[in-house]
Design a protein around this motif. Structure first.
Motif, PDB file in Angstrom:
ATOM      1  N   PHE A 249     -35.293  11.166   5.426  1.00  0.00           N
ATOM      2  CA  PHE A 249     -35.617  10.491   6.684  1.00  0.00           C
ATOM      3  C   PHE A 249     -36.417  11.409   7.600  1.00  0.00           C
ATOM      4  CE2 PHE A 249     -31.666   7.542   6.382  1.00  0.00           C
ATOM      5  CZ  PHE A 249     -32.365   6.703   5.531  1.00  0.00           C
ATOM      6  N   VAL A 250     -36.013  12.674   7.632  1.00  0.00           N
ATOM      7  CA  VAL A 250     -36.706  13.657   8.466  1.00  0.00           C
ATOM      8  C   VAL A 250     -38.172  13.755   8.046  1.00  0.00           C
ATOM      9  CG1 VAL A 250     -36.947  16.157   8.799  1.00  0.00           C
ATOM     10  CG2 VAL A 250     -34.752  15.043   9.229  1.00  0.00           C
ATOM     11  N   ARG A 251     -38.429  13.760   6.743  1.00  0.00           N
ATOM     12  CA  ARG A 251     -39.802  13.893   6.246  1.00  0.00           C
ATOM     13  C   ARG A 251     -40.598  12.609   6.472  1.00  0.00           C
ATOM     14  NH1 ARG A 251     -37.631  16.753   0.700  1.00  0.00           N
ATOM     15  NH2 ARG A 251     -37.595  18.891   1.466  1.00  0.00           N
ATOM     16  N   ILE A 252     -39.978  11.474   6.180  1.00  0.00           N
ATOM     17  CA  ILE A 252     -40.688  10.202   6.323  1.00  0.00           C
ATOM     18  C   ILE A 252     -41.048   9.928   7.783  1.00  0.00           C
ATOM     19  CG2 ILE A 252     -40.471   7.694   6.101  1.00  0.00           C
ATOM     20  CD1 ILE A 252     -38.702   8.230   3.619  1.00  0.00           C
ATOM     21  N   LEU A 265     -39.638  20.574  11.179  1.00  0.00           N
ATOM     22  CA  LEU A 265     -38.317  20.010  10.908  1.00  0.00           C
ATOM     23  C   LEU A 265     -37.698  20.637   9.665  1.00  0.00           C
ATOM     24  CD1 LEU A 265     -39.161  16.280  11.665  1.00  0.00           C
ATOM     25  CD2 LEU A 265     -37.445  17.634  12.881  1.00  0.00           C
ATOM     26  N   ASN A 266     -38.514  20.858   8.644  1.00  0.00           N
ATOM     27  CA  ASN A 266     -38.017  21.450   7.403  1.00  0.00           C
ATOM     28  C   ASN A 266     -37.559  22.889   7.622  1.00  0.00           C
ATOM     29  OD1 ASN A 266     -38.025  21.183   4.212  1.00  0.00           O
ATOM     30  ND2 ASN A 266     -38.851  23.196   4.716  1.00  0.00           N
ATOM     31  N   TYR A 267     -38.366  23.687   8.337  1.00  0.00           N
ATOM     32  CA  TYR A 267     -37.988  25.069   8.605  1.00  0.00           C
ATOM     33  C   TYR A 267     -36.667  25.128   9.377  1.00  0.00           C
ATOM     34  CZ  TYR A 267     -42.873  26.169   7.403  1.00  0.00           C
ATOM     35  OH  TYR A 267     -44.087  26.302   6.770  1.00  0.00           O
ATOM     36  N   SER A 268     -36.535  24.274  10.374  1.00  0.00           N
ATOM     37  CA  SER A 268     -35.317  24.260  11.193  1.00  0.00           C
ATOM     38  C   SER A 268     -34.111  23.819  10.373  1.00  0.00           C
ATOM     39  CB  SER A 268     -35.502  23.314  12.384  1.00  0.00           C
ATOM     40  OG  SER A 268     -36.598  23.707  13.185  1.00  0.00           O
ATOM     41  N   ARG A 269     -34.305  22.784   9.568  1.00  0.00           N
ATOM     42  CA  ARG A 269     -33.202  22.276   8.760  1.00  0.00           C
ATOM     43  C   ARG A 269     -32.753  23.302   7.731  1.00  0.00           C
ATOM     44  NH1 ARG A 269     -31.747  19.071   4.387  1.00  0.00           N
ATOM     45  NH2 ARG A 269     -30.326  17.367   4.897  1.00  0.00           N
ATOM     46  N   ARG A 270     -33.692  24.079   7.211  1.00  0.00           N
ATOM     47  CA  ARG A 270     -33.355  25.098   6.226  1.00  0.00           C
ATOM     48  C   ARG A 270     -32.387  26.117   6.817  1.00  0.00           C
ATOM     49  NH1 ARG A 270     -34.453  24.009   1.327  1.00  0.00           N
ATOM     50  NH2 ARG A 270     -36.642  23.647   1.796  1.00  0.00           N
ATOM     51  N   LEU A 401     -36.212   6.792  18.053  1.00  0.00           N
ATOM     52  CA  LEU A 401     -36.233   8.097  18.715  1.00  0.00           C
ATOM     53  C   LEU A 401     -37.493   8.885  18.354  1.00  0.00           C
ATOM     54  CD1 LEU A 401     -32.491   9.256  18.460  1.00  0.00           C
ATOM     55  CD2 LEU A 401     -33.692   8.251  20.407  1.00  0.00           C
ATOM     56  N   GLY A 402     -37.958   8.747  17.098  1.00  0.00           N
ATOM     57  CA  GLY A 402     -39.198   9.406  16.711  1.00  0.00           C
ATOM     58  C   GLY A 402     -40.384   8.857  17.486  1.00  0.00           C
ATOM     59  N   LYS A 403     -40.390   7.554  17.703  1.00  0.00           N
ATOM     60  CA  LYS A 403     -41.494   6.918  18.415  1.00  0.00           C
ATOM     61  C   LYS A 403     -41.474   7.249  19.902  1.00  0.00           C
ATOM     62  CE  LYS A 403     -43.538   2.362  19.350  1.00  0.00           C
ATOM     63  NZ  LYS A 403     -43.404   0.891  19.134  1.00  0.00           N
ATOM     64  N   ALA A 413     -31.820  12.123  15.872  1.00  0.00           N
ATOM     65  CA  ALA A 413     -31.334  11.032  15.036  1.00  0.00           C
ATOM     66  C   ALA A 413     -30.546  11.571  13.845  1.00  0.00           C
ATOM     67  CB  ALA A 413     -32.505  10.183  14.554  1.00  0.00           C
ATOM     68  N   GLY A 414     -31.025  12.668  13.267  1.00  0.00           N
ATOM     69  CA  GLY A 414     -30.315  13.279  12.140  1.00  0.00           C
ATOM     70  C   GLY A 414     -28.937  13.761  12.528  1.00  0.00           C
ATOM     71  N   THR A 415     -28.843  14.434  13.669  1.00  0.00           N
ATOM     72  CA  THR A 415     -27.552  14.939  14.137  1.00  0.00           C
ATOM     73  C   THR A 415     -26.593  13.799  14.447  1.00  0.00           C
ATOM     74  OG1 THR A 415     -28.463  16.986  15.030  1.00  0.00           O
ATOM     75  CG2 THR A 415     -26.420  16.199  16.015  1.00  0.00           C
ATOM     76  N   MET A 416     -27.070  12.785  15.142  1.00  0.00           N
ATOM     77  CA  MET A 416     -26.222  11.640  15.479  1.00  0.00           C
ATOM     78  C   MET A 416     -25.725  10.925  14.231  1.00  0.00           C
ATOM     79  SD  MET A 416     -28.618  10.233  18.597  1.00  0.00           S
ATOM     80  CE  MET A 416     -27.809   8.641  18.661  1.00  0.00           C
ATOM     81  N   SER A 417     -26.561  10.802  13.240  1.00  0.00           N
ATOM     82  CA  SER A 417     -26.183  10.099  12.008  1.00  0.00           C
ATOM     83  C   SER A 417     -25.097  10.835  11.246  1.00  0.00           C
ATOM     84  CB  SER A 417     -27.419   9.911  11.123  1.00  0.00           C
ATOM     85  OG  SER A 417     -28.418   9.172  11.781  1.00  0.00           O
ATOM     86  N   VAL A 418     -25.225  12.164  11.136  1.00  0.00           N
ATOM     87  CA  VAL A 418     -24.215  12.960  10.429  1.00  0.00           C
ATOM     88  C   VAL A 418     -22.876  12.899  11.146  1.00  0.00           C
ATOM     89  CG1 VAL A 418     -23.566  15.303   9.754  1.00  0.00           C
ATOM     90  CG2 VAL A 418     -25.889  14.492   9.343  1.00  0.00           C
TER      91      VAL A 418
END
Length: 520
Positions: A249-252, A265-270, A401-403, A413-418
Motif C-alpha cells: 500500500f505504501v508503494r502503490i 517511505l521505503n527508507y523510513s519503513r526499513r 490521506l495520501g491525496k 494511514a499505515g500506522t493507523m491500520s496496524v
C-alpha cells in the motif's frame, strides 16, 4: 555441519533469530544505503522499490510468508507417526507448490506490462516500461522463496534455527553484491541480486540442510495431509493482512504523491522494522514451535502463561526502544543515508515519516505474537478474516490521506491500520480464549511508556544541541547524537524504572546480569 543442524532450546532459538534478524535488518540498511548513495530518492529508486509490489503480492497470495507456520503442525504430526510418511507428505506439498507458483509466475511474467500500471499508478510511460523490465527479473525469485519455505518448515519443526537464520543474510548479501557489480546499469543489478539470493539463500541453504538430515523424495501426488495443508493455507491465501500488505500500500499510494515519495517511505519503513524484527519477530518465531507443542498437549494454562510472558517481555523491550528511536529519528536517517545523492532535504523529508511509523512498533509486537497464537491452534481463518476486513477499510484511508496530506498521510494511514488490526485481532482472541494471555500486558505497555518520558525528553534535548556543537560535520554529529542520546536514554530509563517500578524491569536486569556473569 553439526552446528548448522543442531537443535536449540527456546531461549537459544530466540537469541539466534534475534541476531539473524538484526544482521538481516542491518544488511538491509546497507543495501538501502548503497541505493540512497547512488540514487537518493529518485524515480529510478522508486521504480526498484515498486518492482516488488507484484512479486510480493504473488507470494502473499500463495501464503508464502506463512508456509513454515502452516507446515510445522502438520509436519510434526506426520513425522511423529512415521518418518517415511512425513517425507511423503513433504514431497506432495513440494510438488504442488512448484506447479502452482511456476504457473502463477509465468502468467505474471507475461502480464507484467499491465501489472506494472497497477503497482505504480502514478508513474509515467517510460517509468512503467522500466518497471516492467525489473518485474520480469524479480518474478522468478518467488519460485525459490516458496520451495525454500517448505524446507525451512522442516528445520523449524526440528527446532533447527541456524540455517533459517542464515537465509536472509545470504539473500541480502547477494542483492548488495549484485547492485554494486552492475552499478553502471542503474538498479538492474539489484534485481538480479534478488533472483540469485533467492536461489542460493532462500532455497539452496535449507534444501542442503534438510538433505543432510535424511531427506527422502517420493513422487507422491496425493497425501491425506495435503488437503489439511490447503485448508490451513487457504484462508491466508484469500485473506491478506494489513501487516503484509502495508508495504505494498505504501508503494502503490506513495507513487501518487510525487517522485521520490516511494523511496522515502521505503527508507523510513526499513528503519522502523529493525525493532519489530529484532524484538517482536524474533520472539514470535522462536516461541511458535513451543506454543504449538503446548496446544498439542492440551496444556492451556502453560500456553497462556508462556504467551503472556512473551507479550510482557516484548513490551518491556520494544516500548523504550521505539521511544528512543522516535527521539533520534533525524540523526539516524542522517547517519545511515545522508551521503551522495541523499541530501539534507531528503533526511528532513523522511524524519517525520519514520517517527509516524515508529508509533506503531509496539502494536506490531503484539500482533506478531497473537497471530502466531492463533496459528498454534491451527486457526488461520480468524487472522485472515480480521486482516481482510481491516485491509478493505485501510484502502480508502490510504487514498484519502495520501491525496489530502501527501506522503505523510500515507505513513499515517499505515500506522493507523496496524494499530486497528492489532486491537481487532486481540479483541477476537480475548472473546474466544479469555484474557489470561493479556494479563499485565497493557499495564506493562503503559508503565514502560510513562517510564520513558524523562529519558525521551533528555534524548530530544541532546539530539537538538549536539549538531550545534558540531556544525559542518553532519555525519560525526549524527554518530555522537545517537551515542550520547542512546546512552543517556538507557541510564535515565533504568534509573527511573529502578526507582519507581523495580519489579517491572526485572527481566531486563536478569538478562543483563546473566550476560555479565557468562563473560566473567
Amino acid at each position: 555441519m553439526a552446528f548448522l543442524t543442531g537443535r536449540q532450546h527456546m531461549g537459544v532459538a530466540a537469541v539466534i533469530m534475534a541476531v539473524s534478524i538484526f544482521l538481516s535488518r542491518f544488511m538491509g540498511l546497507i543495501r538501502d544505503k548503497v541505493i540512497s548513495f547512488y540514487y537518493g530518492a529518485s524515480i529510478e529508486s522508486d521504480i526498484y522499490f515498486a518492482s516488488f509490489v507484484i512479486p510480493d503480492f504473488l507470494n502473499y497470495l500463495l501464503a508464502g510468508g506463512y508456509f513454515s507456520i502452516t507446515l510445522i503442525p502438520l509436519l510434526a504430526e506426520y513425522f511423529n507417526n512415521s518418518e517415511e510418511d512425513g517425507w511423503k507428505f513433504l514431497s506432495s506439498v513440494l510438488f504442488w507448490v512448484c506447479i502452482v507458483i511456476t504457473a502463477g509466475t509465468c502468467v505474471a511474467w507475461v502480464g507484467a506490462p499491465y501489472l506494472a500500471k497497477i503497482a505504480a499508478p502514478g508513474f509515467d510511460a517510460p517509468s512503467i516500461a522500466r518497471l516492467t523490465y525489473f518485474l520480469r527479473i524479480i518474478l522468478p525469485a518467488q519460485i525459490f522463496f516458496l520451495l525454500g519455505s517448505c524446507f525451512s518448515g522442516v528445520l523449524y519443526m526440528r527446532k533447527q534455527f541456524v540455517v533459517p537464520a542464515l537465509v536472509p543474510l545470504v539473500y541480502n548479501a547477494s542483492i548488495i553484491i549484485g547492485g554494486l557489480f552492475m552499478i553502471d546499469y542503474g538498479m538492474e543489478g539489484f534485481c538480479w541480486g534478488v533472483l540469485f539470493g533467492a536461489a542460493t539463500g532462500s532455497f539452496m541453504l535449507p534444501y542442503l540442510a534438510v538433505r543432510n538430515g535424511g531427506f527422502q523424495w517420493h513422487f507422491t501426488l496425493r497425501h491425506p495431509g495435503l488437503k489439511k495443508f490447503v485448508l490451513l493455507a487457504l484462508p491466508l491465501m484469500i485473506g491478506q493482512s494489513v501487516v503484509v500488505l502495508d508495504e505494498q500500500f505504501v508503494r502503490i499510494f506513495g507513487s501518487l504523491t510525487g517522485d521520490g515519495a516511494v523511496s522515502l517511505l521505503n527508507y523510513s519503513r526499513r528503519i522502523m522494522l529493525v525493532p519489530v524484527g529484532v524484538v517482536a519477530q524474533a520472539a514470535g518465531v522462536a516461541s511458535y514451535p513451543f506454543l504449538a507443542a503446548l496446544v498439542a498437549k492440551g496444556d492451556t494454562e502453560a500456553f497462556n502463561t508462556t504467551l503472556s510472558r512473551a507479550l510482557r517481555n516484548t513490551m518491556l523491550f520494544i516500548v523504550p526502544l521505539s521511544f528512543w528511536m522516535i527521539s533520534a529519528a533525524e540523526p539516524t536517517l542522517r547517519l545511515i543515508f545522508q551521503q551522495g545523492s541523499f541530501g539534507v532535504e531528503q533526511t528532513l523529508g523522511a524524519t517525520p515519516l519514520l517517527q509516524i511509523m515508529l508509533a506503531s512498533v509496539a502494536f506490531w509486537g503484539v500482533q506478531q505474537m497473537i497471530g502466531r497464537a492463533f496459528y498454534a491452534h491451527k486457526d488461520t481463518i480468524t487472522p485472515a478474516v480480521v486482516g481482510t476486513v481491516i485491509s478493505l477499510i485501510a484502502i480508502p484511508v490510504y487514498w484519502y490521506l495520501g491525496k489530502t496530506i501527501g506522503v505523510m498521510g500515507v505513513a499515517m494511514a499505515g500506522t493507523m491500520s496496524v494499530v486497528l488490526y492489532t486491537l481487532a485481532l486481540s479483541a477476537v482472541w480475548k472473546r474466544r480464549f479469555g484474557g489470561d494471555a493479556f494479563k499485565g500486558v497493557v499495564r506493562m505497555f503503559l508503565l514502560s511508556a510513562v517510564l520513558c518520558v524523562p529519558a525521551m525528553v533528555a534524548s530530544v534535548y541532546v539530539v537538538q544541541q549536539i549538531p550545534l556543537l558540531l556544525d559542518g560535520r553532519p555525519l560525526t554529529g549524527a554518530f555522537v547524537s545517537l551515542a550520547v542520546s542512546g546512552t543517556l536514554f538507557c541510564v535515565l530509563y533504568m534509573c527511573t524504572s529502578m526507582l519507581l517500578a523495580p519489579k517491572a524491569i526485572e527481566p531486563i536486569v536478569t538478562f543483563v546480569r546473566k550476560r555479565i556473569l557468562r563473560r566473567a
